[in-house]
Design an enzyme around this catalytic site. Structure first.
Site, mmCIF file in Angstrom:
data_model
loop_
_atom_site.group_PDB
_atom_site.id
_atom_site.type_symbol
_atom_site.label_atom_id
_atom_site.label_comp_id
_atom_site.label_asym_id
_atom_site.label_seq_id
_atom_site.Cartn_x
_atom_site.Cartn_y
_atom_site.Cartn_z
ATOM 1 N N SER A 124 0.808 -0.932 0.088
ATOM 2 C CA SER A 124 0.026 0.103 0.023
ATOM 3 C C SER A 124 0.849 1.315 -0.002
ATOM 4 C CB SER A 124 -0.766 0.110 1.181
ATOM 5 O OG SER A 124 -1.323 1.332 1.536
ATOM 6 N N TYR A 149 -2.050 -1.268 10.684
ATOM 7 C CA TYR A 149 -2.248 -1.960 9.379
ATOM 8 C C TYR A 149 -1.048 -1.615 8.696
ATOM 9 C CZ TYR A 149 -3.904 -1.917 4.813
ATOM 10 O OH TYR A 149 -3.912 -1.950 3.299
ATOM 11 N N LYS A 153 2.175 -3.806 6.385
ATOM 12 C CA LYS A 153 2.646 -3.861 5.068
ATOM 13 C C LYS A 153 4.067 -3.613 5.211
ATOM 14 C CE LYS A 153 -1.209 -4.379 3.495
ATOM 15 N NZ LYS A 153 -1.878 -5.736 2.866
HETATM 16 P P1 NAD Z 1 -10.789 -7.159 1.034
HETATM 17 O O1 NAD Z 1 -10.910 -7.004 2.537
HETATM 18 O O2 NAD Z 1 -12.106 -6.961 0.243
HETATM 19 O O3 NAD Z 1 -10.044 -8.381 0.831
HETATM 20 C C1 NAD Z 1 -9.359 -9.324 1.578
HETATM 21 C C2 NAD Z 1 -9.563 -10.576 1.587
HETATM 22 O O4 NAD Z 1 -8.956 -11.486 2.543
HETATM 23 C C3 NAD Z 1 -11.159 -10.964 2.257
HETATM 24 O O5 NAD Z 1 -12.052 -11.697 1.454
HETATM 25 C C4 NAD Z 1 -11.026 -11.486 3.339
HETATM 26 O O6 NAD Z 1 -12.108 -12.617 3.884
HETATM 27 C C5 NAD Z 1 -9.643 -12.489 3.128
HETATM 28 N N1 NAD Z 1 -8.759 -12.612 4.317
HETATM 29 C C6 NAD Z 1 -8.485 -12.035 5.348
HETATM 30 N N2 NAD Z 1 -7.695 -12.654 6.053
HETATM 31 C C7 NAD Z 1 -7.720 -13.935 5.883
HETATM 32 C C8 NAD Z 1 -7.077 -15.039 6.474
HETATM 33 N N3 NAD Z 1 -6.503 -15.094 7.489
HETATM 34 N N4 NAD Z 1 -7.223 -16.369 5.854
HETATM 35 C C9 NAD Z 1 -8.017 -16.174 4.764
HETATM 36 N N5 NAD Z 1 -8.557 -15.183 3.925
HETATM 37 C C10 NAD Z 1 -8.415 -13.830 4.732
HETATM 38 O O7 NAD Z 1 -9.648 -6.247 0.773
HETATM 39 P P2 NAD Z 1 -9.300 -5.422 -0.377
HETATM 40 O O8 NAD Z 1 -9.767 -4.038 -0.565
HETATM 41 O O9 NAD Z 1 -9.654 -6.298 -1.452
HETATM 42 O O10 NAD Z 1 -7.565 -5.646 -0.137
HETATM 43 C C11 NAD Z 1 -6.852 -6.723 -0.767
HETATM 44 C C12 NAD Z 1 -5.599 -6.525 -0.218
HETATM 45 O O11 NAD Z 1 -5.095 -5.319 -0.799
HETATM 46 C C13 NAD Z 1 -5.314 -6.425 1.285
HETATM 47 O O12 NAD Z 1 -4.011 -7.037 1.721
HETATM 48 C C14 NAD Z 1 -5.281 -5.033 1.647
HETATM 49 O O13 NAD Z 1 -4.667 -4.724 2.928
HETATM 50 C C15 NAD Z 1 -4.621 -4.333 0.327
HETATM 51 N N6 NAD Z 1 -4.843 -3.067 0.108
HETATM 52 C C16 NAD Z 1 -6.045 -2.558 -0.123
HETATM 53 C C17 NAD Z 1 -6.163 -1.419 -0.111
HETATM 54 C C18 NAD Z 1 -7.593 -0.786 -0.362
HETATM 55 O O14 NAD Z 1 -7.955 0.683 -0.401
HETATM 56 N N7 NAD Z 1 -8.889 -1.541 -0.726
HETATM 57 C C19 NAD Z 1 -5.171 -0.387 -0.501
HETATM 58 C C20 NAD Z 1 -3.893 -0.851 -0.142
HETATM 59 C C21 NAD Z 1 -3.789 -2.133 -0.128
#
Ligand code: NAD
Ligand code: UDP
Length: 334
Positions: A124, A149, A153
């Site tokens: 991120s 959080y 990362k």
């Molecule tokens: P999201 O919460 O929609 O998707 C993450 C998925 O991981 C979910 O379906 C959740 O059920 C699953 N999950 C979480 N912990 C788990 C575990 N221990 N075992 C199995 N499954 C697990 O989030 P997103 O927005 O799709 O983000 C995806 C990735 O991108 C994440 O790592 C997030 O930190 C990163 N990210 C997101 C953003 C944003 O703004 N959406 C920005 C930067 C980075």
């Protein structure tokens, strides 16, 4: 390629799975549904006519994960699974460090045991903390996140760097996302967070749906043209395409550890985003200005040259598309 996608039923994961399937890759999803719904699998099938293999597994359970690797012969892994709510991470740091770090360590151990050595990791822009200047390039100081959080990362990036230093047969691609918004044009998949959202677009949608009365814009006294913060919003379908580019770039000639920003390179203010949403969707979002939110970075947008030059990646969608597609998804969901 046969690709394991952890967190593949989540917001960014599900869109990436669709892009991978559309290009003929074989996908296996692992997700524990902590922040997603099983129906997303049906939606992926509806869009692509392919139902990927799915394991409802928690990455914290290494034995379960080991079985997945035993039953499948993966070429590579895209690792989305993690908890991502900044505010919650401040309240529950231990849960965040455990889920995000232990989950990743388990995954890496299973990969090593099975000799699967290609990983794309969801990082991120928050690793940059308060950037000295914009646009931010990948060599800017990192390890600067301002909450647990974001620190997960930073730590995971460091773990990958240390592993690569000890064994350069690993291929790691770290993708630093800016602000993903939007939804698939079908309206079938999009961002559907549990609980009351604290990110901007989910909150805009909540107001548009009539579930909250007004959006509060946190601060209009920043040193920006309209006084509100500036972010680099990227359409989730563009972001998903960025993952395809990254995974397809991991060939033997391009091995190694690579870090890329994924953003549009263009800053948009919070007020501009809200005004665009109202212009393209009808005046659905009332707002008021409130105090600054502690810890907010005033201006944040990506330098995108590296991803363009090395991955051939460029965004195609506009802010209007992001606002239209987000609302289209919310309407279908109701
Ligand atoms: P999201 O919460 O929609 O998707 C993450 C998925 O991981 C979910 O379906 C959740 O059920 C699953 N999950 C979480 N912990 C788990 C575990 N221990 N075992 C199995 N499954 C697990 O989030 P997103 O927005 O799709 O983000 C995806 C990735 O991108 C994440 O790592 C997030 O930190 C990163 N990210 C997101 C953003 C944003 O703004 N959406 C920005 C930067 C980075
Ligand atoms: N924001 C806002 N009202 C909200 C949610 C967010 O004004 O209800 C602002 C927030 O202050 C920031 C921008 O929108 O300037 C993006 O916030 P978000 O949490 O979506 O992303 P991040 O700050 O992590 O980039």
């Amino acid at each position: 390629m046969k690709i394991l996608v952890t967190g593949g039923l989540g917001f960014i994961g599900s869109h990436t799975v669709v892009e991978l399937l559309n290009l003929g890759h074989e996908v296996v999803i692992v997700d524990n549904l902590v922040n997603s719904k099983i129906e997303v699998l049906d939606k992926i099938e509806k869009i692509t006519k392919i139902r990927p293999k799915f394991y409802q597994i928690n990455l914290l359970n290494k034995e379960d994960l080991r079985k997945v690797f035993g039953e499948n012969n993966f070429d590579s892994v895209i690792h989305f699974a993690g908890l991502k709510a900044v505010g919650e991470s401040i309240e529950k740091p231990l849960e965040y460090y455990d889920n995000n770090l232990t989950g990743t360590l388990n995954l890496l151990k299973c990969m090593r045991e099975s000799e699967v050595k290609k990983l794309v990791f969801s990082s991120s822009a928050c690793v940059y903390g308060f950037p000295k200047s914009n646009p931010i390039d990948e060599s800017a100081p990192c390890n600067k996140a301002t909450n647990p959080y974001g620190m997960t990362k930073c730590f995971i990036e460091q773990i990958l760097k240390d592993m690569y230093a000890s064994d350069n047969s690993w291929d790691f691609t770290i993708l630093r996302y800016f602000n993903p918004v939007g939804a698939h044009s079908s309206g079938l998949i999009g961002e559907d967070p549990n609980g009351i959202p604290n990110n901007l677009m989910p909150y805009i949608l909540r107001v548009a749906e009539g579930k909250s009365e007004k959006l509060k814009i946190f601060g209009n006294d920043y040193e920006t043209e309209d006084g509100t913060c500036i972010r680099d919003f990227i359409h989730v379908v563009d972001l998903a395409r960025g993952h395809v580019k990254a995974i397809e770039h991991m060939t033997s000639e391009n091995g190694g550890l690579h870090i890329y920003n994924l953003g549009t390179g263009k800053g948009t203010s919070v007020l501009e985003l809200v005004n665009t949403f109202n212009n393209v969707n009808g005046d659905l979002v009332k707002f008021e200005f409130g105090d600054r939110r502690p810890g907010d970075v005033p201006v944040n947008f990506a330098k995108t040259d590296k991803a363009r030059e090395e991955l051939g990646f460029a965004c195609e969608k506009t802010i209007e598309d992001m606002c239209k597609d987000s609302w289209n998804f919310s309407k279908h969901k109701k």
